[in-house]
Design an enzyme around this catalytic site. Structure first.
Site, PDB file in Angstrom:
ATOM      1  N   GLY A   1      98.588  53.547  72.448  1.00 60.55           N
ATOM      2  CA  GLY A   1      99.085  54.884  72.769  1.00 60.55           C
ATOM      3  C   GLY A   1      98.403  55.491  73.976  1.00 60.55           C
ATOM      4  O   GLY A   1      97.808  54.776  74.783  1.00 60.55           O
TER       5      GLY A   1
ATOM      6  N   LEU B   1     100.050  56.806  76.397  1.00 59.42           N
ATOM      7  CA  LEU B   1     100.857  55.990  77.306  1.00 59.42           C
ATOM      8  C   LEU B   1     100.791  56.481  78.749  1.00 59.42           C
ATOM      9  O   LEU B   1     100.787  57.674  79.016  1.00 59.42           O
ATOM     10  CB  LEU B   1     102.316  55.982  76.838  1.00 59.42           C
TER      11      LEU B   1
ATOM     12  N   GLU C   1     101.805  54.842  83.091  1.00 56.64           N
ATOM     13  CA  GLU C   1     102.759  53.998  83.818  1.00 56.64           C
ATOM     14  C   GLU C   1     102.578  52.489  83.552  1.00 56.64           C
ATOM     15  O   GLU C   1     103.533  51.727  83.639  1.00 56.64           O
ATOM     16  CB  GLU C   1     102.662  54.260  85.320  1.00 56.64           C
TER      17      GLU C   1
ATOM     18  N   HIS D   1     101.742  51.061  80.659  1.00 58.58           N
ATOM     19  CA  HIS D   1     102.462  50.755  79.408  1.00 58.58           C
ATOM     20  C   HIS D   1     103.972  50.767  79.648  1.00 58.58           C
ATOM     21  O   HIS D   1     104.702  49.945  79.086  1.00 58.58           O
ATOM     22  CB  HIS D   1     102.125  51.802  78.339  1.00 58.58           C
TER      23      HIS D   1
ATOM     24  N   VAL E   1      99.220  48.088  86.925  1.00 62.61           N
ATOM     25  CA  VAL E   1      99.731  49.293  87.604  1.00 62.61           C
ATOM     26  C   VAL E   1      98.528  50.159  87.980  1.00 62.61           C
ATOM     27  O   VAL E   1      97.613  50.349  87.164  1.00 62.61           O
ATOM     28  CB  VAL E   1     100.700  50.067  86.694  1.00 62.61           C
TER      29      VAL E   1
ATOM     30  N   SER F   1      94.470  53.596  83.137  1.00 58.82           N
ATOM     31  CA  SER F   1      93.871  53.329  81.836  1.00 58.82           C
ATOM     32  C   SER F   1      93.781  54.629  81.048  1.00 58.82           C
ATOM     33  O   SER F   1      93.540  55.694  81.621  1.00 58.82           O
ATOM     34  CB  SER F   1      92.462  52.755  82.020  1.00 58.82           C
TER      35      SER F   1
HETATM   36  P1  AMP Z   1      96.023  49.633  75.592  1.00 55.62           P
HETATM   37  O1  AMP Z   1      96.918  50.689  75.047  1.00 55.62           O
HETATM   38  O2  AMP Z   1      95.059  50.129  76.620  1.00 55.62           O
HETATM   39  O3  AMP Z   1      95.392  48.793  74.521  1.00 55.62           O
HETATM   40  O4  AMP Z   1      96.953  48.640  76.402  1.00 55.62           O
HETATM   41  C1  AMP Z   1      98.153  48.152  75.861  1.00 55.62           C
HETATM   42  C2  AMP Z   1      98.740  47.145  76.806  1.00 55.62           C
HETATM   43  O5  AMP Z   1      98.980  47.769  78.078  1.00 55.62           O
HETATM   44  C3  AMP Z   1      97.818  45.945  77.072  1.00 55.62           C
HETATM   45  O6  AMP Z   1      98.599  44.760  77.157  1.00 55.62           O
HETATM   46  C4  AMP Z   1      97.209  46.294  78.407  1.00 55.62           C
HETATM   47  O7  AMP Z   1      96.809  45.158  79.144  1.00 55.62           O
HETATM   48  C5  AMP Z   1      98.362  46.995  79.084  1.00 55.62           C
HETATM   49  N1  AMP Z   1      97.885  47.850  80.174  1.00 55.62           N
HETATM   50  C6  AMP Z   1      96.915  48.801  80.113  1.00 55.62           C
HETATM   51  N2  AMP Z   1      96.720  49.358  81.323  1.00 55.62           N
HETATM   52  C7  AMP Z   1      97.578  48.748  82.178  1.00 55.62           C
HETATM   53  C8  AMP Z   1      97.863  48.878  83.573  1.00 55.62           C
HETATM   54  N3  AMP Z   1      97.210  49.746  84.348  1.00 55.62           N
HETATM   55  N4  AMP Z   1      98.814  48.081  84.113  1.00 55.62           N
HETATM   56  C9  AMP Z   1      99.484  47.194  83.333  1.00 55.62           C
HETATM   57  N5  AMP Z   1      99.270  47.022  82.019  1.00 55.62           N
HETATM   58  C10 AMP Z   1      98.337  47.790  81.445  1.00 55.62           C
END
Ligand code: AMP
Length: 285
Positions: free
Chosen positions: A31, A33, A35, A37, A176, A185
């Protein structure tokens, strides 16, 4: 968007779709969320007929001193964003249903979980692999989409899918970034203003390594020292590791031949936020 909380209901809905010939795509997230995600979801929709995004702040992947309690949980906003992006189903189970008191089963992936982020986050990838396998079993997706930003996570999930014969195709989407190159992040919110101003160096270091690599530099040591020198220009950024490893096995490389993963982690000095980033030298994930 259809929001499902109960595990059994989610499993029933997915098997009904599957029986009708739908192709199910899964995007696992915690969550908050952004860009990044949304890019994963977009890719998921291209590869499937029913797109499922899981939103679950997974307690088993946080260490005792990590940010589980303060991790952002803007659930209503997230559902709106998922809806706007064309997500069909948000799966947001409760922690007590995912991990009831008698819960006892964990997935341990050996070796590739020991270095890089695994070294400072013991148990993290055990929690990640466990929750991802649970989602695979509940949703039975044909494809699942992950971000390159978490490159060790991708290697771990691919290893698990191969070793445990999971019937799912893993897709990796590029990172992204913000205007200054900082990888998007959910944890960027923790940064102080001054830290945020300096956080662009993470990507600057990677770009400089890519430039040297393109010019023929193949020494891991030279490339790593170049990145380290750039990070030294940012006093609020303390490197935790700067490593060049084999992209699949994550073993350290001295000289670069095939595709190599340049992975970095830093901790900022004011808010103590941990940031990671990476690039592939000579190929793609
Ligand atoms: P998280 O919610 O941070 O656990 O991330 C969920 C998914 O989104 C994971 O597969 C991450 O690698 C991906 N993700 C997180 N940040 C980015 C980003 N800046 N660009 C692309 N994918 C991302």
């Amino acid at each position: 968007v259809n929001v499902i909380r109960r595990i059994e209901e989610m499993a029933e809905i997915c098997s009904a779709h599957r029986a009708k010939g739908a192709r199910i795509g899964l995007v696992p997230t915690m969550g908050a969320l952004h860009e990044g995600h949304i890019a994963l979801l977009r890719r998921c929709r291209q590869e499937s007929t029913i797109s499922v995004m899981s939103i679950f702040v997974n307690p088993t992947q946080f260490g005792p001193k990590e940010d589980l309690a303060k991790y952002p949980r803007p659930f209503k906003d997230d559902c709106e964003k998922a809806n706007e992006a064309g997500c069909d189903i948000v799966f947001a189970p409760e922690a007590y249903e995912m991990y009831p008191p008698e819960y006892s089963t964990f997935i341990t992936i050996e070796r590739i979980t020991e270095g890089l982020c695994g070294a400072s986050r013991p148990g993290h990838f055990r929690g990640v692999a466990t929750v991802v396998l649970k989602f695979f079993n509940i949703v039975s997706p044909h494809v699942a989409v992950f971000g390159q930003k978490d490159a060790q996570q991708v290697a771990v999930i691919k290893r698990m899918v191969h070793d445990l014969n999971c019937n799912v195709r893993i897709i990796v989407e590029p990172t992204v970034r913000e205007q200054d190159g900082l990888a998007k992040s959910s944890r960027n919110k923790y940064l102080t203003d001054n830290e945020r101003l300096q956080a662009g160096v993470l990507y600057k270091g990677l770009l400089e390594a890519e430039r040297l690599y393109a010019a023929g530099q193949r020494s891991s040591e030279v490339l790593r020292e170049t990145v380290a020198a750039i990070y030294q220009t940012a006093p609020l950024v303390a490197p935790e590791y700067i490593e060049i490893v084999h992209a699949a096995t994550l073993t350290p490389l001295l000289a670069l031949e095939g595709p190599a993963l340049l992975a970095v982690a830093v901790r900022t000095k004011e808010s103590l936020t941990r940031l990671i980033d990476n690039c592939i030298l000579g190929g793609e994930l």
